[in-house]
Design a protein around this motif. Structure first.
Motif, PDB file in Angstrom:
ATOM      1  N   HIS A 456       0.829  -1.207   0.000  1.00 24.03           N
ATOM      2  CA  HIS A 456       0.000   0.000   0.000  1.00 24.03           C
ATOM      3  C   HIS A 456       0.863   1.257   0.000  1.00 24.03           C
ATOM      4  CE1 HIS A 456      -3.801   2.165   1.660  1.00 24.03           C
ATOM      5  NE2 HIS A 456      -3.742   2.191   0.342  1.00 24.03           N
ATOM      6  N   GLN A 457       2.016   1.208   0.672  1.00 25.28           N
ATOM      7  CA  GLN A 457       2.940   2.334   0.622  1.00 25.28           C
ATOM      8  C   GLN A 457       3.366   2.627  -0.809  1.00 25.28           C
ATOM      9  OE1 GLN A 457       6.322   1.896   3.199  1.00 25.28           O
ATOM     10  NE2 GLN A 457       5.090   1.601   5.053  1.00 25.28           N
ATOM     11  N   ARG A 458       3.689   1.584  -1.573  1.00 22.25           N
ATOM     12  CA  ARG A 458       4.106   1.777  -2.966  1.00 22.25           C
ATOM     13  C   ARG A 458       2.976   2.368  -3.804  1.00 22.25           C
ATOM     14  NH1 ARG A 458       7.653   3.254  -6.396  1.00 22.25           N
ATOM     15  NH2 ARG A 458       9.166   2.197  -5.046  1.00 22.25           N
ATOM     16  N   VAL A 459       1.762   1.874  -3.611  1.00 23.38           N
ATOM     17  CA  VAL A 459       0.619   2.383  -4.369  1.00 23.38           C
ATOM     18  C   VAL A 459       0.380   3.857  -4.067  1.00 23.38           C
ATOM     19  CG1 VAL A 459      -1.855   2.154  -4.736  1.00 23.38           C
ATOM     20  CG2 VAL A 459      -0.453   0.107  -4.533  1.00 23.38           C
ATOM     21  N   LEU A 460       0.370   4.211  -2.773  1.00 20.50           N
ATOM     22  CA  LEU A 460       0.134   5.607  -2.397  1.00 20.50           C
ATOM     23  C   LEU A 460       1.286   6.504  -2.825  1.00 20.50           C
ATOM     24  CD1 LEU A 460      -1.360   5.192   1.192  1.00 20.50           C
ATOM     25  CD2 LEU A 460      -2.583   5.715  -0.910  1.00 20.50           C
ATOM     26  N   ALA A 539       8.336  16.405  10.148  1.00 19.12           N
ATOM     27  CA  ALA A 539       9.499  15.654  10.633  1.00 19.12           C
ATOM     28  C   ALA A 539      10.173  14.903   9.494  1.00 19.12           C
ATOM     29  CB  ALA A 539       9.070  14.683  11.736  1.00 19.12           C
ATOM     30  N   GLY A 540       9.377  14.290   8.615  1.00 22.12           N
ATOM     31  CA  GLY A 540       9.953  13.571   7.487  1.00 22.12           C
ATOM     32  C   GLY A 540      10.667  14.487   6.529  1.00 22.12           C
ATOM     33  N   ALA A 557       5.930  12.543  -0.546  1.00 23.68           N
ATOM     34  CA  ALA A 557       5.160  11.381  -0.984  1.00 23.68           C
ATOM     35  C   ALA A 557       5.511  10.155  -0.163  1.00 23.68           C
ATOM     36  CB  ALA A 557       5.407  11.118  -2.472  1.00 23.68           C
ATOM     37  N   ARG A 558       6.777   9.990   0.150  1.00 25.80           N
ATOM     38  CA  ARG A 558       7.199   8.826   0.934  1.00 25.80           C
ATOM     39  C   ARG A 558       6.674   8.915   2.368  1.00 25.80           C
ATOM     40  NH1 ARG A 558      13.491   7.109   1.606  1.00 25.80           N
ATOM     41  NH2 ARG A 558      13.505   8.969   2.912  1.00 25.80           N
TER      42      ARG A 558
END
Length: 613
Positions: A456-460, A539-540, A557-558
């Motif tokens: 799901h991380q990759r899709v988003l 923070a990211g 995005a990440r």
């Protein structure tokens, strides 16, 4: 054989020393502000341009220097802090080696103006690459002003290694935070490219923390106080519920000097054990006062790594002090054996005894008994006869033998997710969830096991990148705008990424000296905690630009994909599982998550066969 060992010229030796003292513009900021503090300044101004590459200027109202001292301060190993080697074991000042100004002047253009209180005229000194260009009397206020321009102008290789202006400004801000938090009794002003980032008046420690990190920090702080013969510990820790996955609010100070100590950090983590999640870190602002002769701060050029004489005792005291603070202010959970009067029965029922409930039934009733008369007719009409149940299964043998003849079953055709030539062709769209963490389905060669969180991380991730590229992110407008509080530094970072955030679906407005008003959020974030989400984005982004390896769009995005992705442990419906599989393999890079971790593995039929041999 001719002699080959010779003394280095002074300007070469200074440049070599500068490599140890000055790593980046933040190093210059640290050295100049510490000199101002040692000069007993009450107000310090920091002025920066282009991330410190063009200008770093520190202005203070301290003691100032005479003309002789001003010139001598740029010589190597010239200092007023110590006189002999024994003083190194009883230091009460910031700087003491006498290399800072000499190293800075070796690789930059330096302009100094200084005046003591009892002098009518001050001194102006200009140095370029260790060469004194000009020294003359001038009109100047009490104190010292040091302007460092064109850092690494004579060492192009070092200048090329500097990061972008945003990254260098981030490091300068970190150094500014460390010094400002260590000295709440000094007023600080920080200007960047003509704009004021911080205006910190003289105050107490709690208010200084709030001024630096925003008003929302005030409710998170829990005071810590402990005094022993070994050390005095004071400061604040953040409540466990505000622990974050990324570091950023962890500060240790020893004798008003910022230090880094993994050993003492472990003591704090041990005190929080069982109160926070394993992958989170609590915030803390802890100040240690120890005897000057029991700490060695001269083991590293940056003076952030120190050595204590008795670290084991200090570890135990710190851990105990943090635990005591958590328990004293009812932050840590505790067993309560006191009786709750709210659970007592009402006063009118306290003396009443138990009463056996009355149940009426017909002990002679038999549903299978046939009775004559009106009662028998009524009961017979209320039930269905059980006779003839065998007729329900008549003919099933013939139907079964006809439909299953030849061991073949005709089913409705299913839509294929991939081309037949692909190795990961799903011949059957059925999926199932394994331990609420993996999605398992079949492919041509065996089994496909997908990590639902990483997938799901990759899709988003690719979805958000696409939205920021074409500026078509869908936004869910909020019926009532959210009023969120952020510090001035966090607001500055939000303004840097404002364009990307709006492309992803965020909508917000800034208010002068007020909270941030969030009016719209991305569709995928409408049910989440917007305050926590924006905190994670900030923070990211702060951590990402410090490394300087990814673009701001990729960092956002990440970070957002990690925050909004379905977590391991969440149950997914069959439709959601299938949608996630389809979404993953429609990505450009389905094999890896945004954090370069495997999203799926395949188990071939031959691997399964080997298990049965």
């Amino acid at each position: 054989m001719a002699d080959i060992i010779r003394l280095l010229p002074d300007h070469v030796a200074n440049q070599i020393a500068a490599g140890e003292v000055v790593q980046r513009p933040a190093s210059v900021v640290k050295e100049l502000i510490e000199n101002a503090i040692d000069a007993k300044a009450s107000i310090i101004k920091l002025i920066v341009k282009d991330g410190g590459k063009s200008l770093i200027q520190v202005v203070d109202d301290g003691m100032g220097m005479s003309a002789t001292d001003a010139r001598l301060s740029f010589e190597r190993h010239a200092t007023s802090k110590i006189t002999d080697a024994q003083d190194l074991f009883n230091l009460n000042t910031k700087g003491f080696r006498g290399e800072a100004l000499a190293s800075i002047a070796a690789i930059a253009h330096v302009d100094m103006q200084t005046r003591t209180e009892n002098q009518e005229l001050g001194t102006q000194l200009r140095i370029e690459g260790s060469k004194v260009v000009m020294q003359e009397p001038t009109v100047a206020p009490k104190g010292t002003s040091v302007a460092v321009k064109n850092l690494f102008f004579n060492i192009p290789a070092r200048r090329n290694f500097l990061k972008s202006n945003q990254v260098e400004l981030r490091h300068i801000t970190d150094e500014f935070h460390r010094v400002a938090l260590a000295h709440p009794n000094i007023g600080f002003h920080f200007f960047n490219n003509g704009f004021e980032l911080f205006n910190l008046p003289k105050t107490n420690l709690r208010q200084r923390i709030v001024h630096v990190f925003g008003s929302k920090m005030n409710e998170r702080l829990v005071p810590v106080e402990e005094e022993t013969q070994v050390a005095k510990i004071s400061g604040f820790i953040c409540k466990p519920e505000f622990a974050k996955k990324s570091r950023g609010s962890q500060f240790f100070f020893a004798n008003d000097r910022f230090i880094k100590s993994p050993y003492l950090h472990h003591a704090v983590m041990a005190a929080f054990e069982g109160l926070i999640k394993p992958d989170t870190v609590p915030g803390y602002f802890l100040y240690l006062q120890v005897a000057a002769n029991s700490i060695d701060i001269n083991i590293h050029p940056t003076k952030t790594e120190v050595k204590f004489d008795d670290e084991n005792t200090l570890y135990a005291i710190l851990r105990s002090a943090v635990k005591h603070a958590l328990g004293q202010f009812n932050v840590a959970p505790a067993l309560d054996f006191e009786r709750d009067p709210n659970l007592d029965p009402p006063y009118a029922y306290q003396r009443k005894g138990a009463v056996m409930p009355k149940v009426t039934f017909d002990a002679d009733f038999n549903p299978f008994e046939e009775k004559s008369g009106p009662e028998g007719v009524r009961r017979a009409s209320q039930r269905t006869s059980a006779k003839g149940w065998e007729n329900l299964y008549t003919g099933l043998e013939t139907i079964a033998s006809h439909e299953f003849q030849g061991n073949s079953v005709e089913t409705a055709p299913t839509e294929k997710l991939f081309d037949d030539t692909d190795e990961t062709v799903l011949h059957d769209v059925s999926t199932f969830q394994l331990r609420r963490k993996y999605i398992v389905t079949t492919i041509k060669s065996g089994l496909l096991v997908i990590d639902q969180n990483r997938a799901h991380q990759r899709v988003l991730f690719e979805q958000f990148l696409r939205e920021m590229t074409i500026d078509e992110g869908l936004s869910q407008q909020l019926l009532f705008p959210l009023e969120l509080n952020f510090s001035s530094e966090e607001l500055r970072l939000l303004k840097e990424i404002e364009e990307n955030l709006r492309s992803m679906g965020f909508s917000f407005t800034y208010r002068a000296n007020g909270p941030l008003s969030v009016e719209g959020v991305p569709l995928s974030a409408e049910r989440g905690d917007i305050q926590q989400l924006l905190d994670e984005l900030i923070a990211g982004y702060r951590e990402g630009i410090s490394h300087g390896e990814l673009s701001p769009a990729e960092i956002l995005a990440r970070t957002l994909s990690k925050a909004l992705a379905v977590k391991n442990g969440e149950a997914l419906a069959a439709e959601s599982q299938l949608a996630l599989v389809n979404g993953l393999f429609s990505c450009k890079e389905p094999m890896l998550s945004p954090f370069q971790k495997m999203t799926y593995i395949t188990i071939s039929e031959s691997d399964i066969d080997k298990k049965f041999r």
